[in-house]
Design a protein around this motif. Structure first.
Motif, PDB file in Angstrom:
ATOM      1  N   ALA A  63     115.029  21.641   2.640  1.00 56.47           N
ATOM      2  CA  ALA A  63     114.736  20.347   3.263  1.00 56.47           C
ATOM      3  C   ALA A  63     113.612  19.620   2.537  1.00 56.47           C
ATOM      4  CB  ALA A  63     114.372  20.558   4.737  1.00 56.47           C
ATOM      5  N   SER A  67     114.125  16.186   0.158  1.00 63.10           N
ATOM      6  CA  SER A  67     113.369  15.003   0.583  1.00 63.10           C
ATOM      7  C   SER A  67     112.529  14.468  -0.573  1.00 63.10           C
ATOM      8  CB  SER A  67     112.482  15.346   1.777  1.00 63.10           C
ATOM      9  OG  SER A  67     113.260  15.761   2.889  1.00 63.10           O
ATOM     10  N   THR A 110     120.129  19.652   5.841  1.00 61.53           N
ATOM     11  CA  THR A 110     118.998  20.546   5.546  1.00 61.53           C
ATOM     12  C   THR A 110     117.856  20.322   6.535  1.00 61.53           C
ATOM     13  OG1 THR A 110     117.984  18.990   3.973  1.00 61.53           O
ATOM     14  CG2 THR A 110     119.578  20.561   3.098  1.00 61.53           C
ATOM     15  N   LEU A 111     117.617  19.086   6.898  1.00 62.37           N
ATOM     16  CA  LEU A 111     116.557  18.785   7.862  1.00 62.37           C
ATOM     17  C   LEU A 111     116.892  19.373   9.229  1.00 62.37           C
ATOM     18  CD1 LEU A 111     115.821  15.094   6.842  1.00 62.37           C
ATOM     19  CD2 LEU A 111     114.352  17.073   6.433  1.00 62.37           C
TER      20      LEU A 111
END
Length: 302
Positions: A63, A67, A110-111
């Motif tokens: 994550a 990002s 992923t978050l």
């Protein structure tokens, strides 16, 4: 004696426009994408096999990496609107278009996987997000190789057959390095095995790529790219050996091995980036391969 030919172009203009991408942004984008994609695979495997610390580290790493990768990409583009503009159409023949949509689908997964793991709630949602991110992970780790090879930059384009394998191996070693650096030694078994497999794939594919690309591989052996790539090789081999030998018993050794693998993967991406820029600046790497291909087509046995 006749002096060596010097290749030039009309009025001193370059044959190719060299990439205007910022090195820190785009080489970092290539590196972080590989780290994220491979971490998603490692996190899913750890989730299934009951290694909670490894799973959490890999999910958070994926994550965070994706990002930061998006931040680097948008920073290089200059305005967020330019990234959004790439989503107006979907063009399967464009690596940039496919990659943009891939990131849009992968990043929220992923978050979600990391957030549910940290919170300890919505486990079904977290499991589904983890599995979905793992499915997309290999594409995220390798599509950037297709992206740079789908250009006229000689050192990138000529390596189009092996570059995805180089990036896949490099992403695997980075993900393994993050796990070795952050996870208790008792749960690092899958990471240590992944490091060995990733290093073998990365180094083997890279050597094959250099041999096959011929003259276009020359910038990889000169100047700053050469120094970065030699450092990448030494860090990857050293980190893999240390992790395999002592990473499962000694926490300090595992952390050192992890740091070496992370640094080695980054050095590889930056070395390949700078080699591509150097090959675009010198017309010889464009002219000579073109003449060789023309001569091969004209030969009787072609």
């Amino acid at each position: 004696m006749v002096p060596d030919a010097e290749f030039s172009s009309y009025y001193g203009k370059p044959i190719l426009n060299k990439p205007t991408w910022k090195a820190l942004d785009i080489a970092g984008y290539l590196y972080l994408g590989g780290l994220a994609g491979a971490s998603s695979l490692l996190g899913a495997g750890a989730h299934v096999t009951g290694r909670p610390a490894l799973a959490r580290t890999a999910k958070i790493g994926a994550a965070g990496a994706i990002s930061l990768s998006l931040v680097a990409l948008v920073h290089d583009l200059g305005r967020p609107a330019r990234f959004v503009n790439m989503l107006r159409v979907f063009k399967p023949t464009s690596p940039m278009s496919v990659g943009s949509w891939l990131l849009v689908g992968y990043a929220p997964l992923t978050l979600a996987a990391a957030a549910t793991d940290v919170a300890g709630r919505y486990r079904l949602v977290g499991a589904a997000a983890t599995a979905s991110a793992a499915v997309l992970g290999p594409a995220v780790a390798t599509y950037t190789a297709v992206l740079i090879c789908d250009t006229a930059v000689p050192s990138w384009h000529e390596g189009y057959r092996e570059m995805p394998f180089v990036f896949a191996g490099s992403g695997a070693t980075a993900a393994a390095g993050l796990a070795l650096a952050c996870v208790p030694a008792g749960q690092t078994g899958p990471a240590r095995r992944l490091a060995v497999l990733g290093a073998a794939l990365e180094l083997g594919s890279f050597q094959l790529m250099k041999r096959r690309t011929g003259l276009a591989a020359e910038p990889l052996e000169q100047g700053r790219p050469h120094a970065l790539l030699r450092a990448a090789e030494a860090l990857t081999v050293g980190g893999t050996a240390l992790g395999a030998y002592a990473g499962g018993r000694n926490r300090v050794a595992a952390a050192v091995a992890g740091a070496a693998l992370l640094a080695g993967s980054a050095a590889l991406r930056f070395g390949i980036f700078h080699a591509g820029v150097a090959s675009a600046e010198d017309p010889r790497y464009t002219v000579v391969p073109q003449r060789e291909r023309l001569a091969a087509r004209r030969s009787p046995g072609a």
